[in-house]
Design an enzyme around this catalytic site. Sequence first.
Site, PDB file in Angstrom:
ATOM      1  N   ARG A  33      65.688 -10.815  26.507  1.00  0.00           N
ATOM      2  CA  ARG A  33      66.236 -10.445  25.194  1.00  0.00           C
ATOM      3  C   ARG A  33      67.755 -10.357  25.224  1.00  0.00           C
ATOM      4  O   ARG A  33      68.422 -10.675  24.246  1.00  0.00           O
ATOM      5  CB  ARG A  33      65.623  -9.113  24.743  1.00  0.00           C
ATOM      6  N   ASP A 326      50.651  -5.402  31.454  1.00  0.00           N
ATOM      7  CA  ASP A 326      50.886  -6.238  32.635  1.00  0.00           C
ATOM      8  C   ASP A 326      50.458  -5.544  33.932  1.00  0.00           C
ATOM      9  O   ASP A 326      50.540  -6.135  35.005  1.00  0.00           O
ATOM     10  CB  ASP A 326      52.376  -6.602  32.731  1.00  0.00           C
TER      11      ASP A 326
HETATM   12  C1  S3P Z   1      56.280  -9.246  26.925  1.00  0.00           C
HETATM   13  C2  S3P Z   1      55.173  -8.933  26.199  1.00  0.00           C
HETATM   14  C3  S3P Z   1      53.800  -8.908  26.753  1.00  0.00           C
HETATM   15  C4  S3P Z   1      53.807  -8.971  28.269  1.00  0.00           C
HETATM   16  C5  S3P Z   1      54.799  -9.952  28.794  1.00  0.00           C
HETATM   17  C6  S3P Z   1      56.198  -9.573  28.353  1.00  0.00           C
HETATM   18  C7  S3P Z   1      57.609  -9.217  26.253  1.00  0.00           C
HETATM   19  O1  S3P Z   1      53.103 -10.017  26.259  1.00  0.00           O
HETATM   20  O2  S3P Z   1      52.512  -9.273  28.748  1.00  0.00           O
HETATM   21  O3  S3P Z   1      54.768  -9.963  30.217  1.00  0.00           O
HETATM   22  O4  S3P Z   1      58.632  -9.173  26.952  1.00  0.00           O
HETATM   23  O5  S3P Z   1      57.620  -9.207  25.021  1.00  0.00           O
HETATM   24  P1  S3P Z   1      52.347  -9.918  24.848  1.00  0.00           P
HETATM   25  O6  S3P Z   1      53.353  -9.638  23.823  1.00  0.00           O
HETATM   26  O7  S3P Z   1      51.688 -11.246  24.617  1.00  0.00           O
HETATM   27  O8  S3P Z   1      51.351  -8.815  25.021  1.00  0.00           O
END
Ligand code: S3P
Length: 444
Positions: A33, A326
């Site tokens: 981000r 995760d």
């Molecule tokens: C993340 C969101 C999660 C996570 C990924 C990182 C993020 O995925 O599993 O490792 O940085 O927005 P999802 O939004 O699909 O749950």
Amino acid sequence: MLGHPKPIPMTSCSSGPLNGTAVIPGDKSVSHRSLILGALSIGETKISGLLLGQDVLDTARAMSSFGAEVTDHGAGNWTVSGVGVGGFSEPEDVINCGNAGTGVRLIMGAMSTSPINATFTGDASLRSRPMGRITDPLELFGAKSYGRLEGLLPLTMVGARDAMGVTYISPHPSAQIKSAVLLAGLNAMGETTLIEPEKTRDHSERMLRGFGADIETVKSAEGFAITLQGRPELIAQDIAVPCDPSSAAFPVCAALIVEGSEVTLPNICLNPTRAGLFTTLVEMGADIKFLNEREEGGEPVADLQVKASSLIGIEVPFDRAPSMIDEYPILSVVAAFASGKTIMRGIKELRVKECDRIDAMARGLEAMGVTVEEGEDYLIVHGQDGEVEGGGIAQTYLDHRIAMSFLCMGLAAKKPVTVDDGHAIETSFPIFKELMTKLGASIS
Ligand code: S3P
């Protein structure tokens, strides 16, 4: 990283106590981000502690392809000279996001409301992951997408011209969907509202606010409604990336299951939308102390002190899933060493991660002599009271967290544990082996 011709098998063995201080790399979600918002702002964003994992490096390269000036100053210090909201230029080549679902999905969102085209691809894991969950809401802004098999990468996104803000109710608890919609909303006229059924990680909201966007979250009957005012001028920021709780999870859990261990982990991000694993471990009886709790760079952080503990299986509340999504692979390893059953429900999102993580953990645990029960959206692990056999080979399906989870298991199992391919570890935790070895782990 378009597939790995040569797998790198890795093995871990029963180890003495893990001791010392583990300095964990920067948070992957915050790193992605900070590069993307840096690229969409005016001025020079300075980032310290950026994760140097392949996923993030792929996002950095992508931001250059869209016209930002991204510079690596060494040791995790980077600068991004942004092009401003709506300033992306059309990339000259395909954007390869490697293994990174977050990278590709957030970047698609960010470019989808600019009148440019981009084609995205990734490695074998990413090319098998569903993109419809992102392209569906982006089409409401007027973007068009043309993917393989109607929704897989490689996929070309044709950005919308003069997009208007939208309201979208996310069908899944996913910060990636939320973030893609909010990033698209940046270059749309008027308000964009994303309603999520359950609260997911909120780094995008925090960081957008930090860069000067007008964004607010309101609890509603349908969940949480996040409203962003379109076309803000984002102003470059200094960002200190906190240490990744999802990476910290591996040395924390390894220390809990290896007898006599005592490990300290400074500066771990404890954003409540990320900290569900630590709450769960404490409920299982883990000796974890949260020291020097403070706020850094808009995120709550603390130093963690962890001691090996006898653990008891619990039922993890299903509404905690988004805050530890995760961490279920490493929790199921810890659960194998606990006494009694650990019941994990409401986890069907795990089926669309870097691999089908419910299936990968179930098969791997069985190969190590652990009894499991598995359903579409649950996994139950029968604890072996500290006596896990090991001795098997776990398939990792290009999934970094599956690989690291089983390598942690081998440190406390009776027989060595092998993973078929540790290559993907470099996507999120490139110093995993080195850091664990320094603590006393035997990983080869
Ligand atoms: C993340 C969101 C999660 C996570 C990924 C990182 C993020 O995925 O599993 O490792 O940085 O927005 P999802 O939004 O699909 O749950």
